[in-house]
Design a protein around this motif. Structure first.
Motif, PDB file in Angstrom:
ATOM      1  N   ALA A   1       3.331  -9.904   6.850  1.00  0.00           N
ATOM      2  CA  ALA A   1       4.056  -8.752   6.043  1.00  0.00           C
ATOM      3  C   ALA A   1       5.115  -7.758   6.699  1.00  0.00           C
ATOM      4  O   ALA A   1       4.780  -7.917   8.049  1.00  0.00           O
ATOM      5  N   SER A   2       5.934  -7.423   6.369  1.00  0.00           N
ATOM      6  CA  SER A   2       7.026  -6.831   6.659  1.00  0.00           C
ATOM      7  C   SER A   2       7.386  -5.500   5.914  1.00  0.00           C
ATOM      8  O   SER A   2       7.150  -5.377   4.809  1.00  0.00           O
ATOM      9  N   ALA A   3       7.925  -4.592   6.743  1.00  0.00           N
ATOM     10  CA  ALA A   3       8.136  -3.308   5.998  1.00  0.00           C
ATOM     11  C   ALA A   3       9.020  -3.273   4.588  1.00  0.00           C
ATOM     12  O   ALA A   3      10.096  -3.848   4.822  1.00  0.00           O
ATOM     13  N   GLY A   4       8.738  -2.704   3.897  1.00  0.00           N
ATOM     14  CA  GLY A   4       9.292  -2.522   2.589  1.00  0.00           C
ATOM     15  C   GLY A   4       9.133  -3.714   1.467  1.00  0.00           C
ATOM     16  O   GLY A   4       9.567  -3.776   0.299  1.00  0.00           O
ATOM     17  N   GLU A   5       8.393  -4.952   1.933  1.00  0.00           N
ATOM     18  CA  GLU A   5       7.728  -5.757   1.214  1.00  0.00           C
ATOM     19  C   GLU A   5       6.704  -5.108   0.305  1.00  0.00           C
ATOM     20  O   GLU A   5       6.317  -4.182   0.368  1.00  0.00           O
ATOM     21  N   VAL A   6       6.659  -5.881  -0.943  1.00  0.00           N
ATOM     22  CA  VAL A   6       5.678  -5.465  -1.915  1.00  0.00           C
ATOM     23  C   VAL A   6       4.379  -6.449  -2.145  1.00  0.00           C
ATOM     24  O   VAL A   6       4.466  -7.485  -2.062  1.00  0.00           O
ATOM     25  N   MET A   7       3.314  -5.763  -2.310  1.00  0.00           N
ATOM     26  CA  MET A   7       1.915  -6.345  -2.327  1.00  0.00           C
ATOM     27  C   MET A   7       1.320  -5.838  -3.578  1.00  0.00           C
ATOM     28  O   MET A   7       1.002  -4.717  -3.557  1.00  0.00           O
ATOM     29  N   VAL A   8       0.857  -6.787  -4.512  1.00  0.00           N
ATOM     30  CA  VAL A   8       0.102  -6.290  -5.917  1.00  0.00           C
ATOM     31  C   VAL A   8      -1.312  -6.549  -5.564  1.00  0.00           C
ATOM     32  O   VAL A   8      -1.557  -7.615  -5.317  1.00  0.00           O
ATOM     33  N   ASN A   9      -2.162  -5.652  -5.740  1.00  0.00           N
ATOM     34  CA  ASN A   9      -3.644  -5.624  -5.589  1.00  0.00           C
ATOM     35  C   ASN A   9      -4.348  -5.735  -6.745  1.00  0.00           C
ATOM     36  O   ASN A   9      -4.008  -4.909  -7.640  1.00  0.00           O
TER      37      ASN A   9
ATOM     38  N   THR B   1       4.527  -1.824   0.639  1.00  0.00           N
ATOM     39  CA  THR B   1       4.572  -1.110  -0.393  1.00  0.00           C
ATOM     40  C   THR B   1       3.341  -1.781  -1.182  1.00  0.00           C
ATOM     41  O   THR B   1       3.182  -2.855  -1.708  1.00  0.00           O
ATOM     42  N   MET B   2       2.049  -1.047  -1.422  1.00  0.00           N
ATOM     43  CA  MET B   2       0.974  -1.483  -2.123  1.00  0.00           C
ATOM     44  C   MET B   2       0.979  -1.083  -3.546  1.00  0.00           C
ATOM     45  O   MET B   2       1.190   0.293  -3.763  1.00  0.00           O
ATOM     46  N   VAL B   3       0.897  -1.927  -4.386  1.00  0.00           N
ATOM     47  CA  VAL B   3       0.785  -1.652  -6.069  1.00  0.00           C
ATOM     48  C   VAL B   3      -0.630  -1.851  -6.389  1.00  0.00           C
ATOM     49  O   VAL B   3      -1.212  -3.114  -6.167  1.00  0.00           O
ATOM     50  N   TYR B   4      -1.163  -0.976  -6.637  1.00  0.00           N
ATOM     51  CA  TYR B   4      -2.640  -1.057  -7.227  1.00  0.00           C
ATOM     52  C   TYR B   4      -2.511  -1.461  -8.908  1.00  0.00           C
ATOM     53  O   TYR B   4      -1.878  -0.767  -9.831  1.00  0.00           O
ATOM     54  N   SER B   5      -3.084  -2.444  -9.140  1.00  0.00           N
ATOM     55  CA  SER B   5      -3.331  -3.139 -10.571  1.00  0.00           C
ATOM     56  C   SER B   5      -4.387  -3.428 -11.273  1.00  0.00           C
ATOM     57  O   SER B   5      -5.253  -3.155 -10.548  1.00  0.00           O
TER      58      SER B   5
ATOM     59  N   VAL C   1      -2.972 -10.998  -2.385  1.00  0.00           N
ATOM     60  CA  VAL C   1      -4.303 -11.513  -1.863  1.00  0.00           C
ATOM     61  C   VAL C   1      -5.145 -11.751  -3.114  1.00  0.00           C
ATOM     62  O   VAL C   1      -5.102 -10.662  -3.943  1.00  0.00           O
ATOM     63  N   GLY C   2      -6.035 -12.745  -2.816  1.00  0.00           N
ATOM     64  CA  GLY C   2      -6.699 -12.997  -4.177  1.00  0.00           C
ATOM     65  C   GLY C   2      -8.060 -13.811  -3.780  1.00  0.00           C
ATOM     66  O   GLY C   2      -7.992 -14.426  -2.867  1.00  0.00           O
ATOM     67  N   VAL C   3      -8.947 -14.139  -4.592  1.00  0.00           N
ATOM     68  CA  VAL C   3      -9.842 -15.011  -4.731  1.00  0.00           C
ATOM     69  C   VAL C   3      -9.795 -16.258  -5.230  1.00  0.00           C
ATOM     70  O   VAL C   3      -8.739 -16.324  -6.213  1.00  0.00           O
TER      71      VAL C   3
END
Length: 819
Positions: free
Chosen positions: A380-388, A410-414, A432-434
């Motif tokens: 992971a690097s600065a400015g990238e997006v991750m959907v949770n 950048t963390m997006v809560y979904s 990240v997922g199961v």
């Protein structure tokens, strides 16, 4: 000035070698894993050997910024120097010292922001973090204007976009409010129950409680009320933080929870107060227990911070007396959180995780441990997006968030309802997922493909077959097979086949896979991370074929959780990869407890900084899971590959099915194989003390209709009942279950469907490598009520609760074997 220094990865390479030496006397193949990692670090050191960093003679493991943070603090984006910081220093010397330290700190921040620099975790060890909340001051300075959290689906439906600087200030203000607002008076060592679903305020509350030296006992609000009441009482909580008043309404209906709330809880905080009036039951509870709104607590805390700034600006008096306004009170070995295991059997146990455990995950987790030219780090690097999408209280999601946030993501809560929409809108780089999440994505893609015209459908499936063949031969070329040795002639042959298939694979990517990645994942996904359960091989094949890197990790709640994971440069499918730095793994025989040789299956045991302190208030249970050498017994079965050194998980000791002839069968690998069928949505094997295995199958109705095994009218009728069952109350559920059971019996009476399912089961199971006759599924029953979290048949990480399913369908299972 600048000095030519060794890159930090050289220190990390030495660290890896030291860890390899610690494995002397344990399993030889665990050492082989470290030898692979060490060779990777030697390559990286050679390529990154000379790097200029202003102000460094060498990167030491001692804190670089601790002395500066003691003298300089940040409030509202501006820097302030404590008046006492200049005592004994001439102004010129002090200014030069500050300038030098500022340049030194900025050099570290520049490396943290650099997507080509890794391992970032080794550099973070130099920053002097003594607890998890300590990371926020560093992150606020390193990624100040980068958006940290996006929360568009919170209970107030008020979009939140907080930068890293804003998150730091919010956490500090809420922490101060917890100490000073009303009658809360939070103290180090307090335990606070935190029952909430995903939101930005959940993260703030969790970190603020830790900031004050207290610990959180966490759980999601979808858990059964009896379980929430048990956690509340068992954890000895003195405070309660919930996301909405609905949680309180749920708790006050439970006698044990109500009694504990009134007698032991000092305060209750509502993260989202709601627009309407509180119910009478909640108001009655508020008359006995002080109840506060999140906004009021933050407002009080922010005022405390402003008052302290004013005092510090004029004199060194009382402004510095409240140390917690400037630095977290928690220390490395203090309890950070109680995570109650949501296991598939038994009463949940509280795993005690300290700050050292969580910091290890921030430092050591990585998708890559080597440098490759012309390619940035896969990390992971600065400015990238991750959907949770996973529950934020679950340890896998929790440490994944901390890992990503520590790298400026950048963390997006979904939420499940908005997940597809969020993928299209925010276009994440990481996810990240199961396994169940990736199964749903895969099934969704296949369902859409099945609706295409015949020619287009055949074309895409043909291209998929070509791409899967390409990636299979590429693995042979690279020797990335855990279950057999690849000879040199095979590799040469694989090189030729790969060259022949490569143009077709590229054509497939241009024609289909780019559009598919855009439609299903947003188009920018570079890395998918899977954990929390076994990943079926067909999912590995599929995502690699369409050009998405899939990283698999292994661990438990008790291990914080990651103890091993695959890497970009060492991604052996079917395994869970190599041990993370600082971790010792061994495989022991379940009976003799002796270390077994490579390739032999046994119980996985782990030792390292991430291993928990023990089970809360259960010393006997704690002593049972640790051996004399300090290794933790995971209860999982696995082996080290004799060809690659990777860890391979085969099942869980408690899940093993013992047939009446005494043969042991591990159900998980067989279930994963069955799930590769387009006909099967969910499956659970049964057969304890029976002559053969049986299966409970939840079918994929769309696939059955597409293959003319079910008519459209019957599919629509069943799906209508399923939707009604998913939203009904407990009173109507029984009647709907009976209707669905009658529909299931009707499907089982369909000879063509029954034959197709039986043939599919036999074909898939018998095609498994090392297939044994005892693994044959000789009978099955169809279920039309899917396993869900709400009805207790799935854990909140979407693993099947075998005991709950077996109990619910005991009569059906019995009739299956009697017929």
């Amino acid at each position: 000035m600048g000095f030519v220094v060794w890159h930090v990865c050289a220190d990390q390479h030495a660290y890896s070698r030291r860890e390899a030496h610690r494995l002397e006397g344990t399993d030889q193949w665990a050492r082989n894993s470290w030898e692979v990692a060490s060779r990777v670090w030697r390559v990286q050191r050679a390529r990154w050997r000379r790097t200029r960093v202003p102000g460094f003679g060498a990167l030491q493991t001692k804190p670089l910024c601790a002395s500066l943070s003691d003298r300089v603090f940040s409030i509202d984006g501006s820097k302030h120097v404590h008046p006492s910081a200049n005592d004994g220093f001439p102004d010129g010397q002090e200014k030069a010292d500050q300038a030098f330290r500022a340049a030194r700190r900025e050099a570290v921040y520049e490396k943290l922001r650099d997507p080509w620099f890794y391992p970032k975790g080794a550099l973070m060890r130099t920053l002097g973090w003594t607890s998890v909340p300590c990371i926020w001051e560093t992150l606020a300075e390193a990624y100040r204007d980068v958006v940290a959290l996006i929360d568009e689906h919170n209970p107030h439906h008020e979009p939140i976009r907080w930068t890293y600087a804003s998150v730091h200030e919010e956490i500090r203000a809420f922490a101060a409010g917890l100490r000073h607002h009303g009658s809360m008076k939070m103290q180090p060592g307090d335990m606070v129950a935190l029952f909430s679903e995903n939101s930005a305020r959940w993260l703030v509350a969790d970190q603020a409680i830790m900031w004050n030296g207290a610990a959180t006992a966490v759980r999601g609000t979808a858990a059964p009320v009896d379980e929430l009441a048990y956690i509340l009482e068992h954890s000895n909580a003195v405070g309660l933080v919930v996301d909405t008043p609905n949680v309180l309404e749920k708790l006050v209906r439970n006698e044990n929870a109500t009694r504990y709330l009134i007698s032991h809880i000092r305060f209750i905080v509502l993260l989202w107060r709601g627009k309407g009036a509180l119910t009478e039951d909640v108001q009655a509870l508020g008359a006995s227990v002080p109840m506060y709104a999140y906004e009021d607590v933050v407002k009080t805390g922010a005022q405390q911070v402003r008052n302290a700034i004013e005092m510090v600006s004029t004199s060194a008096g009382d402004g510095l007396s409240d140390r917690a306004l400037w630095h977290p009170l928690a220390s490395t070995e203090m309890l950070a959180t109680l995570v109650y295991t949501s296991g598939t059997t038994g009463q949940p146990k509280g795993a005690m995780l300290c700050h050292r455990n969580l910091l290890h995950q921030i430092y050591c987790n990585s998708f890559s441990r080597s440098w490759r030219p012309f390619r940035p780090s896969q990390d992971a690097s600065a400015g990238e997006v991750m959907v949770n999408i996973l529950p934020c209280w679950h340890i896998f999601e929790r440490t994944s968030e901390l890992y990503a946030l520590s790298r400026g993501v950048t963390m997006v809560y979904s939420k499940l309802l908005h997940f597809k929409e969020d993928l299209s809108r925010h276009r994440p780089h990481l996810m990240v997922g199961v396994p169940r999440l990736y199964e749903n994505i895969y099934q969704g893609i296949k369902s859409q493909l099945m609706k295409q015209r015949r020619f287009r459908r055949l074309l895409i499936f043909g291209l998929l077959d070509v791409s899967i063949r390409f990636v299979h031969w590429r693995r042979v070329r690279d020797g990335a097979l855990f279950d057999r040795h690849v000879s040199m002639p095979e590799r040469l042959l694989a090189c030729i086949v790969v060259m022949l298939l490569w143009p077709l694979h590229i054509l497939a990517d241009l024609i289909a896979w780019r559009r598919l990645r855009q439609a299903a994942l947003g188009g920018r996904v570079r890395t998918l991370v899977s954990g929390g359960g076994s990943l079926a091989m067909f999912l590995d094949d599929f995502f690699e074929a369409i050009g998405v890197l899939l990283i698999v990790g292994y661990g438990l709640t008790e291990t914080s959780p990651v103890v091993a994971n695959r890497l970009r440069e060492h991604n052996v499918r079917g395994t869970t990869g190599l041990a993370v730095p600082g971790t010792d793994l061994k495989i022991v025989d379940p009976e003799t407890r002796q270390v077994v040789s490579a390739g032999q299956t046994g119980i996985i045991c782990a030792r390292g900084e991430q291993i928990f302190q023990g089970y809360y208030k259960e010393p006997e249970a704690t002593s049972r899971v640790f051996d004399s050498d300090g290794f933790f017994d995971t209860g999982d079965l696995g082996f080290f590959s004799p060809h690659t050194g990777d860890l391979v998980i085969t099942g869980r000791l408690k899940d093993v099915i013992v047939l009446s002839n005494g043969e042991n069968v591990e159900p998980t690998p067989i279930e994963d194989t069955i799930l590769g069928s387009e006909y099967v949505e969910q499956v659970m094997l049964v057969g304890q003390d029976q002559r053969s295995l049986g299966a409970l199958i939840v079918p994929n109705l769309d696939a059955l209709e597409a293959n003319a095994l079910l008519n459209a009218e019957q599919r629509m009728r069943i799906q209508s009942l399923q939707r009604e069952r998913a939203t009904c109350g407990s009173f109507e559920a029984g009647a709907l279950d009976e209707q669905l059971a009658r529909e299931a019996a009707s499907l089982e009476g369909n000879a063509a469907l029954h034959t197709a399912l039986q043939k599919e089961l036999m074909t898939r199971i018998e095609s498994r490598k090392n297939y044994l006759p005892i693994e044959r599924v000789t009978r099955f029953r169809i279920l039309l009520t899917p396993f869900t979290v709400d009805d207790g048949t799935l854990t909140q990480t979407l693993k099947v609760r075998r005991n709950a399913v077996s109990a619910r369908y005991a009569a059906l299972i019995r009739s299956m074997y009697e017929s």
